[in-house]
Structure formats: structure tokens, C-alpha cells
Write a protein that holds these residues in place. Structure first.
Motif, PDB file in Angstrom:
ATOM      1  N   GLU A 156      22.723  26.452 140.796  1.00  0.00           N
ATOM      2  CA  GLU A 156      21.176  25.988 141.069  1.00  0.00           C
ATOM      3  C   GLU A 156      21.081  25.149 142.359  1.00  0.00           C
ATOM      4  O   GLU A 156      20.191  24.949 142.892  1.00  0.00           O
ATOM      5  CB  GLU A 156      20.518  25.083 139.944  1.00  0.00           C
ATOM      6  CG  GLU A 156      20.685  26.014 138.744  1.00  0.00           C
ATOM      7  CD  GLU A 156      20.420  25.163 137.347  1.00  0.00           C
ATOM      8  OE1 GLU A 156      20.190  24.043 137.529  1.00  0.00           O
ATOM      9  OE2 GLU A 156      20.524  25.901 135.916  1.00  0.00           O
ATOM     10  N   HIS A 157      22.084  24.286 142.652  1.00  0.00           N
ATOM     11  CA  HIS A 157      21.793  23.469 143.771  1.00  0.00           C
ATOM     12  C   HIS A 157      22.657  23.994 145.062  1.00  0.00           C
ATOM     13  O   HIS A 157      22.921  22.924 146.063  1.00  0.00           O
ATOM     14  CB  HIS A 157      22.214  22.112 143.605  1.00  0.00           C
ATOM     15  CG  HIS A 157      21.195  21.250 142.448  1.00  0.00           C
ATOM     16  ND1 HIS A 157      21.182  21.647 141.093  1.00  0.00           N
ATOM     17  CD2 HIS A 157      20.138  20.632 142.747  1.00  0.00           C
ATOM     18  CE1 HIS A 157      20.215  21.219 140.426  1.00  0.00           C
ATOM     19  NE2 HIS A 157      19.555  20.430 141.295  1.00  0.00           N
ATOM     20  N   ARG A 158      23.153  25.367 144.970  1.00  0.00           N
ATOM     21  CA  ARG A 158      23.710  25.634 146.261  1.00  0.00           C
ATOM     22  C   ARG A 158      22.632  25.650 147.633  1.00  0.00           C
ATOM     23  O   ARG A 158      21.539  25.894 147.319  1.00  0.00           O
ATOM     24  CB  ARG A 158      24.536  27.113 146.235  1.00  0.00           C
ATOM     25  CG  ARG A 158      25.855  26.862 145.501  1.00  0.00           C
ATOM     26  CD  ARG A 158      26.395  28.455 145.496  1.00  0.00           C
ATOM     27  NE  ARG A 158      26.542  29.116 146.702  1.00  0.00           N
ATOM     28  CZ  ARG A 158      26.166  30.441 146.810  1.00  0.00           C
ATOM     29  NH1 ARG A 158      25.602  31.063 145.580  1.00  0.00           N
ATOM     30  NH2 ARG A 158      26.076  30.820 147.735  1.00  0.00           N
ATOM     31  N   GLN A 159      23.380  25.324 148.713  1.00  0.00           N
ATOM     32  CA  GLN A 159      22.597  25.450 149.898  1.00  0.00           C
ATOM     33  C   GLN A 159      22.266  27.090 150.639  1.00  0.00           C
ATOM     34  O   GLN A 159      23.345  27.710 149.869  1.00  0.00           O
ATOM     35  CB  GLN A 159      22.866  24.707 150.988  1.00  0.00           C
ATOM     36  CG  GLN A 159      22.921  23.089 150.858  1.00  0.00           C
ATOM     37  CD  GLN A 159      21.683  22.495 150.797  1.00  0.00           C
ATOM     38  OE1 GLN A 159      20.592  23.127 151.410  1.00  0.00           O
ATOM     39  NE2 GLN A 159      21.523  21.432 150.194  1.00  0.00           N
ATOM     40  N   PRO A 160      21.218  27.358 151.196  1.00  0.00           N
ATOM     41  CA  PRO A 160      21.249  28.510 151.509  1.00  0.00           C
ATOM     42  C   PRO A 160      22.555  29.374 152.380  1.00  0.00           C
ATOM     43  O   PRO A 160      22.650  30.366 152.395  1.00  0.00           O
ATOM     44  CB  PRO A 160      19.977  28.561 152.646  1.00  0.00           C
ATOM     45  CG  PRO A 160      19.294  27.547 152.040  1.00  0.00           C
ATOM     46  CD  PRO A 160      20.156  26.671 151.669  1.00  0.00           C
ATOM     47  N   ASP A 161      23.285  28.208 152.977  1.00  0.00           N
ATOM     48  CA  ASP A 161      24.277  28.516 153.723  1.00  0.00           C
ATOM     49  C   ASP A 161      25.537  28.775 152.971  1.00  0.00           C
ATOM     50  O   ASP A 161      26.852  28.877 153.476  1.00  0.00           O
ATOM     51  CB  ASP A 161      24.716  27.839 154.851  1.00  0.00           C
ATOM     52  CG  ASP A 161      24.768  26.351 154.763  1.00  0.00           C
ATOM     53  OD1 ASP A 161      24.765  25.931 153.397  1.00  0.00           O
ATOM     54  OD2 ASP A 161      24.750  25.529 155.452  1.00  0.00           O
ATOM     55  N   GLY A 162      25.663  28.506 151.731  1.00  0.00           N
ATOM     56  CA  GLY A 162      26.800  28.939 150.730  1.00  0.00           C
ATOM     57  C   GLY A 162      27.263  27.640 150.071  1.00  0.00           C
ATOM     58  O   GLY A 162      28.172  27.594 149.092  1.00  0.00           O
ATOM     59  N   GLY A 163      27.347  26.420 150.928  1.00  0.00           N
ATOM     60  CA  GLY A 163      27.796  25.056 150.342  1.00  0.00           C
ATOM     61  C   GLY A 163      26.942  24.216 149.691  1.00  0.00           C
ATOM     62  O   GLY A 163      25.852  24.631 148.929  1.00  0.00           O
ATOM     63  N   TRP A 164      27.325  23.047 149.670  1.00  0.00           N
ATOM     64  CA  TRP A 164      26.467  21.735 149.084  1.00  0.00           C
ATOM     65  C   TRP A 164      26.225  20.671 149.820  1.00  0.00           C
ATOM     66  O   TRP A 164      26.882  20.627 150.917  1.00  0.00           O
ATOM     67  CB  TRP A 164      26.967  21.479 147.681  1.00  0.00           C
ATOM     68  CG  TRP A 164      27.116  22.411 146.459  1.00  0.00           C
ATOM     69  CD1 TRP A 164      26.349  22.645 145.685  1.00  0.00           C
ATOM     70  CD2 TRP A 164      27.898  23.542 146.464  1.00  0.00           C
ATOM     71  NE1 TRP A 164      26.434  23.457 144.866  1.00  0.00           N
ATOM     72  CE2 TRP A 164      27.664  24.411 145.262  1.00  0.00           C
ATOM     73  CE3 TRP A 164      29.161  24.050 147.066  1.00  0.00           C
ATOM     74  CZ2 TRP A 164      28.375  25.199 144.804  1.00  0.00           C
ATOM     75  CZ3 TRP A 164      30.065  25.205 146.734  1.00  0.00           C
ATOM     76  CH2 TRP A 164      29.481  25.852 145.251  1.00  0.00           C
ATOM     77  N   ASN A 165      25.193  19.840 149.461  1.00  0.00           N
ATOM     78  CA  ASN A 165      25.075  18.740 150.466  1.00  0.00           C
ATOM     79  C   ASN A 165      24.508  17.792 149.096  1.00  0.00           C
ATOM     80  O   ASN A 165      23.394  17.881 148.847  1.00  0.00           O
ATOM     81  CB  ASN A 165      23.913  19.068 151.523  1.00  0.00           C
ATOM     82  CG  ASN A 165      24.028  17.850 152.370  1.00  0.00           C
ATOM     83  OD1 ASN A 165      24.387  16.439 152.079  1.00  0.00           O
ATOM     84  ND2 ASN A 165      23.893  17.957 153.680  1.00  0.00           N
ATOM     85  N   CYS A 166      24.913  16.622 149.508  1.00  0.00           N
ATOM     86  CA  CYS A 166      24.433  15.365 148.224  1.00  0.00           C
ATOM     87  C   CYS A 166      23.240  15.036 148.878  1.00  0.00           C
ATOM     88  O   CYS A 166      22.412  14.411 148.189  1.00  0.00           O
ATOM     89  CB  CYS A 166      25.590  14.235 148.458  1.00  0.00           C
ATOM     90  SG  CYS A 166      27.054  14.634 147.729  1.00  0.00           S
ATOM     91  N   ALA A 167      22.798  15.303 150.121  1.00  0.00           N
ATOM     92  CA  ALA A 167      21.441  15.057 150.642  1.00  0.00           C
ATOM     93  C   ALA A 167      20.239  16.038 150.163  1.00  0.00           C
ATOM     94  O   ALA A 167      19.292  15.886 150.662  1.00  0.00           O
ATOM     95  CB  ALA A 167      21.384  14.911 151.855  1.00  0.00           C
ATOM     96  N   TRP A 168      20.665  17.011 149.479  1.00  0.00           N
ATOM     97  CA  TRP A 168      19.663  17.868 148.788  1.00  0.00           C
ATOM     98  C   TRP A 168      18.453  17.234 148.307  1.00  0.00           C
ATOM     99  O   TRP A 168      17.276  17.744 148.493  1.00  0.00           O
ATOM    100  CB  TRP A 168      20.144  18.837 147.981  1.00  0.00           C
ATOM    101  CG  TRP A 168      20.565  18.127 146.518  1.00  0.00           C
ATOM    102  CD1 TRP A 168      21.367  17.530 146.109  1.00  0.00           C
ATOM    103  CD2 TRP A 168      19.574  18.199 145.695  1.00  0.00           C
ATOM    104  NE1 TRP A 168      21.347  17.014 144.815  1.00  0.00           N
ATOM    105  CE2 TRP A 168      20.048  17.396 144.361  1.00  0.00           C
ATOM    106  CE3 TRP A 168      17.940  18.590 145.494  1.00  0.00           C
ATOM    107  CZ2 TRP A 168      19.571  17.227 143.233  1.00  0.00           C
ATOM    108  CZ3 TRP A 168      17.447  18.345 144.277  1.00  0.00           C
ATOM    109  CH2 TRP A 168      18.086  17.722 143.050  1.00  0.00           C
ATOM    110  N   VAL A 169      18.424  16.057 147.807  1.00  0.00           N
ATOM    111  CA  VAL A 169      17.578  15.353 146.917  1.00  0.00           C
ATOM    112  C   VAL A 169      16.615  14.819 147.921  1.00  0.00           C
ATOM    113  O   VAL A 169      15.686  14.433 147.656  1.00  0.00           O
ATOM    114  CB  VAL A 169      18.146  14.340 146.080  1.00  0.00           C
ATOM    115  CG1 VAL A 169      18.724  13.101 146.939  1.00  0.00           C
ATOM    116  CG2 VAL A 169      17.141  13.657 145.416  1.00  0.00           C
ATOM    117  N   GLU A 170      17.134  14.506 149.363  1.00  0.00           N
ATOM    118  CA  GLU A 170      16.327  14.221 150.392  1.00  0.00           C
ATOM    119  C   GLU A 170      15.752  15.428 151.353  1.00  0.00           C
ATOM    120  O   GLU A 170      15.309  15.095 152.372  1.00  0.00           O
ATOM    121  CB  GLU A 170      17.221  13.298 151.403  1.00  0.00           C
ATOM    122  CG  GLU A 170      17.814  11.951 150.442  1.00  0.00           C
ATOM    123  CD  GLU A 170      18.740  11.268 151.271  1.00  0.00           C
ATOM    124  OE1 GLU A 170      19.047  11.724 152.468  1.00  0.00           O
ATOM    125  OE2 GLU A 170      19.295  10.376 150.738  1.00  0.00           O
TER     126      GLU A 170
END
Length: 327
Positions: A156-170
């Protein structure tokens, strides 16, 4: 078993937490040998010492990711992140190969007593940080906790480019090398322990492709080195990204998936190879500062058994595949 060398003897002269891995992956020891060494991790050396430091309520240092306040220690005066709390201690024990049976009852104790410093959330539900959740997912699967909801969180929390970022919440919409690798390590550990799901495998493969497209080292936008930290090797790895740590994951994932090394790893492999000293060792880099229970490796600049093991294992995997392809 593989022929013994002075370097191999040096690696084998180590704590059981490292020795069993050297026996299995470099020395070619039969399973009964390395499994017997692995069984000693819970009763000798690093593993036994860390197990003995567990609190009666199942935690370490009284906290989930950060230790509880200690009289006489001013957190604001400490350099770096403290590495003594529950999540870091569990991760070390798991990665050292401690049998989950040695922590019998720990999962239930943490369910009752451990809450995240972020919003007081229940421990096994995870929180909002990808790197923290990656460790929690792996640790929960190891201890037999049903962490399937936390696993789904990564889809559910993957970024559009395929990975992840802990700063998604920001509000970040771009992946981070650090966060992506930490997430991938958690997903692979969960998959190995439970079998995973098609959706989780697809998410893991997409995250790995994010790193492979960048050859583990470069930005997609400019093709420049993503940061000097990618070229720096130090053990313990903690949460930090490096080409060596990324190669260690990609190796494990490829072996799990039954696929050969991806050719796009070549630059990262060359970087690791260049860092090898003439005597076959890798030198300890600058370790992330912070409070620890005890040291598990050498000071900066000295030959590191841990880094030498990881570097040797990656190069052996890569080189053996090249030989197989050529003939």
C-alpha cells in the motif's frame, strides 16, 4: 569442504554468530557442522550476551526503537542514535542466526508491553517508517507472529517509481535508496519465513528493479553517484544503504528466486572488489555513532571480519556465475 587458507582461518576464528555463516557460505562445511555452530549463538558470545540483556517485559532498554530514559544519561548529549532498544536488539539476534526458540514468549511479551514511540502504536502493527517496519516485519515472521497486515502495508505504501521512502508521511513521492533496501530486506525475510504472496513478491521485485535500474549506485535523473554513502562500508550496517549491503540483499533474493546475478550489478561489484585489500580483507569504515551494548567489530581502519565475510561472499557468488556462463 573448500581448501583452507590463512584468510579463511582468520574468518573462522570468530564469534559463533559469524563463524557459522563462514562455514556455510565460504568454507563449504557440511550442514551438520555449520548448524552445530549456529546452535551455539544463543549460548555463547554475542548472541548469549545480548539475550542476557533482555528486560523481564520482553523489551531491551525499555523501548521499541529508542531506549527508555536512564538516570545519568542525557539523550540530547549523546552522539548519534542509540542502538540498544528492542528493534535493534531483535534484528541483531535474528541476523546472527539465533533460533527463535531461544526467545520463547518474547513475541507475546512485546504484544503486551511494547509500544512505538510514534503515536504509542502496538509493536507488531508497525508504525509509519519503512526502515523500522522492514525490521519489524522480518523479526515478527522469525518469531512466528502474524504480521501479514504489516506485510500488506508495504504494498500500500510503495512509491510510484517502485520503491519506498520513509518520508512518504511528509508527502514524498520519490523513493529512497535507504528506505527501499530496508523494505526489501524485510519483505524477503517475510517471504522466506512464510511463503509470502503474489502481491508481496511483485512488490519486492518492483523494488529490486528500482535499485537495479540505478545499478545500485546512481540517480535515474543525472546518472551521477547517488551519494558518497553508497561507497562506504561499515559493520554493523544499521539502516544505512551501501553498495555492499545492497549486493548482499540482491544475492539472497536471486538465490531465493533461483535466478543468476543481474548484469546491471557489475559497477557495484567492481566497487566492492576495489575495496578489497591485498591480503583479501576489507577495512572497517566509519560506524554510525550511538550507544551500543557492546562492540561486535573492530575500530575504523582495521580489517573487519564481518565486512570481509560479506565482501567475499558477494564476489564468490558473482564470480562463480560468470564462470558458469563462460563454460
Amino acid at each position: 569442504m573448500a581448501p583452507r587458507t590463512a584468510l579463511l582461518d582468520w574468518l573462522l576464528d570468530s564469534d559463533p554468530a559469524l563463524r557459522w555463516q563462514v562455514e556455510r557460505d565460504l568454507a563449504g562445511a557440511p550442514p551438520e557442522v555449520w548448524q552445530a555452530t549456529r546452535a551455539r549463538v544463543a549460548t555463547e558470545g554475542f548472541g548469549a550476551r545480548l539475550l542476557a540483556l533482555q528486560d523481564p517485559d520482553g523489551q531491551w532498554a525499555g523501548g521499541a526503537y529508542f531506549p527508555a530514559p536512564v538516570e545519568g544519561i542525557d539523550p540530547s548529549a549523546e552522539e548519534g542514535q542509540p542502538w540498544v532498544a528492542t528493534t535493534w536488539s531483535l534484528t541483531a539476534l535474528r541476523e546472527w542466526g539465533v533460533d527463535a526458540a531461544a526467545l520463547d514468549g518474547t513475541a507475546e511479551l512485546l504484544e503486551r508491553h511494547c509500544r512505538w514511540e510514534y503515536d504509542d502504536l502496538p509493536y507488531w502493527d508497525g508504525e509509519v517508517d519503512c526502515c523500522i517496519n522492514g525490521q519489524t516485519l522480518a523479526n515478527g515472521a522469525w518469531l512466528g507472529v502474524d504480521v501479514s497486515r504489516l506485510a500488506a502495508w508495504f504494498v500500500e505504501h510503495r512509491q510510484p517509481d517502485g520503491g519506498w521512502n520513509c518520508a512518504w508521511v511528509e508527502g514524498s513521492m520519490r523513493s529512497s535508496f535507504h528506505s527501499t533496501l530496508s523494505s526489501l530486506r524485510g519483505l524477503l525475510a517475510y517471504e522466506v519465513a512464510t511463503g509470502g504472496t503474489d502481491a508481496l513478491r511483485a512488490a519486492r521485485h518492483a523494488g529490486e528493479e528500482y535499485l537495479l535500474e540505478r545499478r545500485l549506485l546512481y540517480t535515474a535523473s543525472t546518472g551521477e553517484l547517488v551519494g558518497p554513502w553508497a561507497t562506504r562500508f561499515a559493520y554493523p550496517f544499521r539502516w544505512a544503504y551501501s553498495a555492499l549491503r545492497a549486493l548482499d540483499h540482491v544475492r539472497a533474493a536471486a538465490l531465493h528466486d533461483g535466478v543468476p546475478p543481474d548484469p546491471r550489478l557489475a559497477d557495484a561489484v567492481d566497487l566492492v572488489r576495489v575495496a578489497r585489500q591485498a591480503d583479501g580483507t576489507w577495512l572497517q569504515g566509519v560506524v554510525q555513532p550511538g550507544r551500543v551494548w557492546f562492540d561486535v567489530d573492530v575500530p575504523t581502519g582495521e580489517p573487519s571480519r564481518w565486512l570481509t565475510f560479506y565482501g567475499s561472499r558477494v564476489l564468490a557468488w558473482w564470480d562463480e556465475a560468470r564462470v558458469d556462463e563462460s563454460g
